[in-house]
Motif scaffolding. Structure first.
Motif, PDB file in Angstrom:
ATOM      1  N   UNK A  55       0.836  -1.201   0.000  1.00  0.00           N
ATOM      2  CA  UNK A  55       0.000   0.000   0.000  1.00  0.00           C
ATOM      3  C   UNK A  55       0.869   1.247   0.000  1.00  0.00           C
ATOM      4  N   UNK A  56       1.958   1.185   0.774  1.00  0.00           N
ATOM      5  CA  UNK A  56       2.881   2.320   0.817  1.00  0.00           C
ATOM      6  C   UNK A  56       3.521   2.536  -0.548  1.00  0.00           C
ATOM      7  N   UNK A  57       3.912   1.442  -1.192  1.00  0.00           N
ATOM      8  CA  UNK A  57       4.531   1.551  -2.519  1.00  0.00           C
ATOM      9  C   UNK A  57       3.528   2.067  -3.546  1.00  0.00           C
ATOM     10  N   UNK A  58       2.284   1.598  -3.450  1.00  0.00           N
ATOM     11  CA  UNK A  58       1.241   2.070  -4.363  1.00  0.00           C
ATOM     12  C   UNK A  58       1.007   3.563  -4.162  1.00  0.00           C
ATOM     13  N   UNK A  59       0.938   3.980  -2.891  1.00  0.00           N
ATOM     14  CA  UNK A  59       0.730   5.408  -2.576  1.00  0.00           C
ATOM     15  C   UNK A  59       1.877   6.235  -3.135  1.00  0.00           C
ATOM     16  N   UNK A  60       3.098   5.751  -2.945  1.00  0.00           N
ATOM     17  CA  UNK A  60       4.266   6.473  -3.451  1.00  0.00           C
ATOM     18  C   UNK A  60       4.209   6.566  -4.974  1.00  0.00           C
ATOM     19  N   UNK A  61       3.850   5.459  -5.622  1.00  0.00           N
ATOM     20  CA  UNK A  61       3.754   5.454  -7.090  1.00  0.00           C
ATOM     21  C   UNK A  61       2.653   6.414  -7.555  1.00  0.00           C
ATOM     22  N   UNK A  62       1.524   6.427  -6.836  1.00  0.00           N
ATOM     23  CA  UNK A  62       0.444   7.348  -7.196  1.00  0.00           C
ATOM     24  C   UNK A  62       0.888   8.796  -7.034  1.00  0.00           C
TER      25      UNK A  62
END
Length: 123
Positions: A55-62
């Motif tokens: 989720x953290x990686x997805x948030x960072x990518x977003x």
């Protein structure tokens, strides 16, 4: 009667041993189940940790994607401004070309007049 009591005692002792065996088997099963539960809990913790990381990686990518979109919008605006400026310069160049053509026509007229004057002076 004593014989019956002795047989009964032997039967009870056998039943007690069987019950103790079953209790030991149940304890072993409970221990194995406890270990399985612990493994499942550990697996669940690990899965939750991985989920948080993802989720953290997805948030960072977003966030990075949004930053790129914002940067792209800025670049589009700059390109639009440069295109407008280029069009203005092209318009100015056309005007200058028209002025040059006019000056060339005047020069030619003056040259023709000068040539005419030279002919008249020789005549």
């Amino acid at each position: 009667e004593l014989k019956k009591a002795a047989e009964r005692e032997a039967d009870l002792a056998t039943a007690l041993k069987e019950a103790e065996g079953e209790i030991d088997a149940l304890k072993d099963n409970a221990s194995r189940l406890g270990k399985k539960i612990k493994n499942l809990e550990d697996g669940a913790e690990e899965a939750e940790k991985k989920e948080r990381e993802l989720k953290s990686r997805v948030k960072k990518a977003e966030d990075e994607n949004q930053d790129l979109r914002d940067e792209m919008d800025k670049l589009k605006k700059k390109v639009g401004a440069l295109e407008d400026k280029n069009q203005g310069l092209q318009d100015e160049a056309e005007k200058l070309k028209g002025t040059i053509d006019t000056l060339e026509d005047w020069r030619q007229q003056l040259q023709d007049e000068m040539d005419d004057c030279k002919r008249k002076m020789r005549a």
